[in-house]
Enzyme design. Structure first.
Site, mmCIF file in Angstrom:
data_model
loop_
_atom_site.group_PDB
_atom_site.id
_atom_site.type_symbol
_atom_site.label_atom_id
_atom_site.label_comp_id
_atom_site.label_asym_id
_atom_site.label_seq_id
_atom_site.Cartn_x
_atom_site.Cartn_y
_atom_site.Cartn_z
ATOM 1 N N ARG B 16 7.228 35.114 33.303
ATOM 2 C CA ARG B 16 6.041 34.236 33.047
ATOM 3 C C ARG B 16 6.512 33.174 32.104
ATOM 4 O O ARG B 16 5.973 32.091 32.265
ATOM 5 C CB ARG B 16 5.096 35.021 32.178
ATOM 6 C CG ARG B 16 4.333 36.166 33.407
ATOM 7 C CD ARG B 16 2.738 36.372 32.828
ATOM 8 N NE ARG B 16 2.183 37.307 33.869
ATOM 9 C CZ ARG B 16 1.924 38.628 33.830
ATOM 10 N NH1 ARG B 16 2.080 39.334 32.875
ATOM 11 N NH2 ARG B 16 1.180 38.914 34.847
ATOM 12 N N ARG B 154 8.355 26.191 41.692
ATOM 13 C CA ARG B 154 7.450 26.680 40.974
ATOM 14 C C ARG B 154 6.715 27.808 42.041
ATOM 15 O O ARG B 154 6.493 28.596 41.705
ATOM 16 C CB ARG B 154 6.550 25.858 40.223
ATOM 17 C CG ARG B 154 5.057 26.079 40.248
ATOM 18 C CD ARG B 154 5.061 27.315 38.855
ATOM 19 N NE ARG B 154 3.760 27.865 38.595
ATOM 20 C CZ ARG B 154 2.998 28.594 39.141
ATOM 21 N NH1 ARG B 154 3.417 29.179 40.205
ATOM 22 N NH2 ARG B 154 1.898 28.859 38.935
ATOM 23 N N LYS B 165 6.369 42.687 40.557
ATOM 24 C CA LYS B 165 5.196 43.554 40.653
ATOM 25 C C LYS B 165 5.411 44.683 41.751
ATOM 26 O O LYS B 165 4.957 45.819 41.394
ATOM 27 C CB LYS B 165 3.978 42.574 41.311
ATOM 28 C CG LYS B 165 3.426 41.760 40.165
ATOM 29 C CD LYS B 165 2.327 40.923 40.521
ATOM 30 C CE LYS B 165 1.965 39.972 39.808
ATOM 31 N NZ LYS B 165 1.003 38.857 40.281
ATOM 32 N N GLU B 195 -5.072 32.891 35.885
ATOM 33 C CA GLU B 195 -5.238 31.724 36.543
ATOM 34 C C GLU B 195 -6.353 30.748 35.741
ATOM 35 O O GLU B 195 -5.490 29.811 35.609
ATOM 36 C CB GLU B 195 -6.150 31.913 37.949
ATOM 37 C CG GLU B 195 -4.948 32.775 38.901
ATOM 38 C CD GLU B 195 -5.390 32.966 40.220
ATOM 39 O OE1 GLU B 195 -6.680 32.285 40.749
ATOM 40 O OE2 GLU B 195 -5.103 33.774 41.022
ATOM 41 N N THR B 241 1.331 29.661 45.756
ATOM 42 C CA THR B 241 2.048 30.773 45.271
ATOM 43 C C THR B 241 1.622 32.065 45.665
ATOM 44 O O THR B 241 2.426 33.103 45.835
ATOM 45 C CB THR B 241 2.089 30.598 43.700
ATOM 46 O OG1 THR B 241 2.483 29.211 43.279
ATOM 47 C CG2 THR B 241 2.988 31.292 43.031
#
Lengths: 257, 257
Positions: B16, B154, B165, B195, B241
């Site tokens: 992150r 990105r 995850k 988001e 993404t």
């Protein structure tokens, strides 16, 4: 900002606006480089052994990209000065149609070796923490290339400044050039008040762009040391730009007579 | 920020932090591109005729630089995805010693063609004024290359997010993958609150970095339209993404059994 349009390129106000805008580019590039540690082996000849090449890893990337860019005429543009002028191929596109704006034309003033020297010996250590991360040698070197190019463009823009000043004070300067009066030329191009403004402006830019505005309360999140950026301009960028201006002027009349 | 050190690369907090830092890079690159007009001919096949090349001017520079970078192993790094994977030479350096972190290894997820499409059709018109400046086609194209690379990095970083995850919810996700449950995977990776935070953070960055802090009182000096930057993330970067994450997960188990 039409700085390369032949009809406006010698307007001193336009040149100043371009120089101010270049500060942003340089600060952005330094912020990007400062993500990585110093990476000493990337600057040493043979630090990373590259087949059939005698220089450093950064040299190799810089030269290979210059070869690519030369093919599409980058170094026919009057504001671009290569680091490896002797290694470049002919363009694969027809010549660029740009009238001469610097004299003698083509202009050969090139202080890129000195820019690389101060960048490696002084700037990288002042903005990056000690150490080396092998996994990021490529990424840091690409940042170096961007820093070097933007510094080179800024410093060699002194030729445009000098030409513009020459056109405004043609008579006085012609006399100084003919007398090889370097001290007189240096005095004629120096404006200490403007230099102080540059440094103050730069500090504010490095502070502003160097902090994520969402993390303002956390003073450890400075992405670049603003004082180091200011010191770089004070100790290197401004003096070298002035040397470029004087060197340019000394040869300004070489093609005449 | 040691994002490529094998021992920390799958830490979601680390990922992150890297994604947040990439926002700065992307905003810087868009600000640089926005100096120039749209330059339509640089994106058209044959808009600038290049010997022995069928694509656009920007394609040519992108491909030639990828060829240079491939020689020094750029695309062996797990976070780098080329736009011209079929045109790249073997490295001239020994293979990079980086353990597999994405699966299947090597990972083939590549949405660069779609990134180029939205960048050319949507982003350039939203941040650059209409028109073309022939003198700056090379400069604007080099900015395009930087924009495209930082957007690609990105968006493909979604693979690291997805892997991280997956490692945290291995059992649930394995069941979804085996059932090809794309909607389930999409729901599992989506965090609408995060988001919204991204978009708010980005707006502040584009506003802050996009204004020379010495010219704050002059609202015409915005270097980039902050709303256009936010819209790009909302309409393209975040959705793509997530597609990358789902695509990554769907093939996560391909090499097992």
């Amino acid at each position: 900002m039409d700085f390369l349009r032949p009809d406006t390129v010698m307007d001193l106000n336009n040149i100043r606006a371009v120089l101010i805008r270049m500060e942003d580019t340089i600060v952005f590039n330094l912020i990007e480089r400062a993500k990585f540690p110093r990476q000493p082996s990337s600057y040493q000849k043979g630090g990373i052994a590259i087949p059939d090449f005698d220089g450093s890893f950064v040299d190799w990337i810089l030269r290979e990209e210059e070869i690519v860019h030369a093919k599409v005429r980058r170094y026919q543009s009057p504001d671009e000065v290569p680091f490896f002028p002797d290694d470049l191929p002919e363009p694969i596109l027809p010549p660029i149609s740009y009238p001469p704006v610097l004299y003698p034309h083509p202009n050969k003033v090139n202080v890129n070796d000195r820019i690389k020297d101060f960048y490696v010996s002084d700037i990288v250590p002042s903005i990056c923490p000690e150490g080396e991360q092998k996994e990021n040698l490529g990424s840091s070197s690409l940042c170096d290339v961007e820093c070097l190019r933007s510094l080179s463009r800024r410093i060699h823009f002194g030729r445009f400044v000098a030409e513009s000043k020459f056109l405004m004070e043609r008579e006085t300067m012609t006399a100084m050039i003919k007398a090889k009066d370097m001290a007189g030329l240096d005095a004629a191009i120096t404006n200490s008040a403007v230099e102080k403004q540059v440094l103050a402006r730069l500090k504010k830019k490095a502070e502003t762009y160097g902090i994520d505005p969402n993390l303002m309360s956390s003073p450890n999140h400075k992405k670049v040391d603003a004082d180091a950026v200011v010191a770089m301009y004070e100790n290197w960028v401004i003096p070298l730009t002035k040397e470029v201006e004087v060197e340019y002027l000394l040869h300004r009349l070489d093609q005449e007579d």
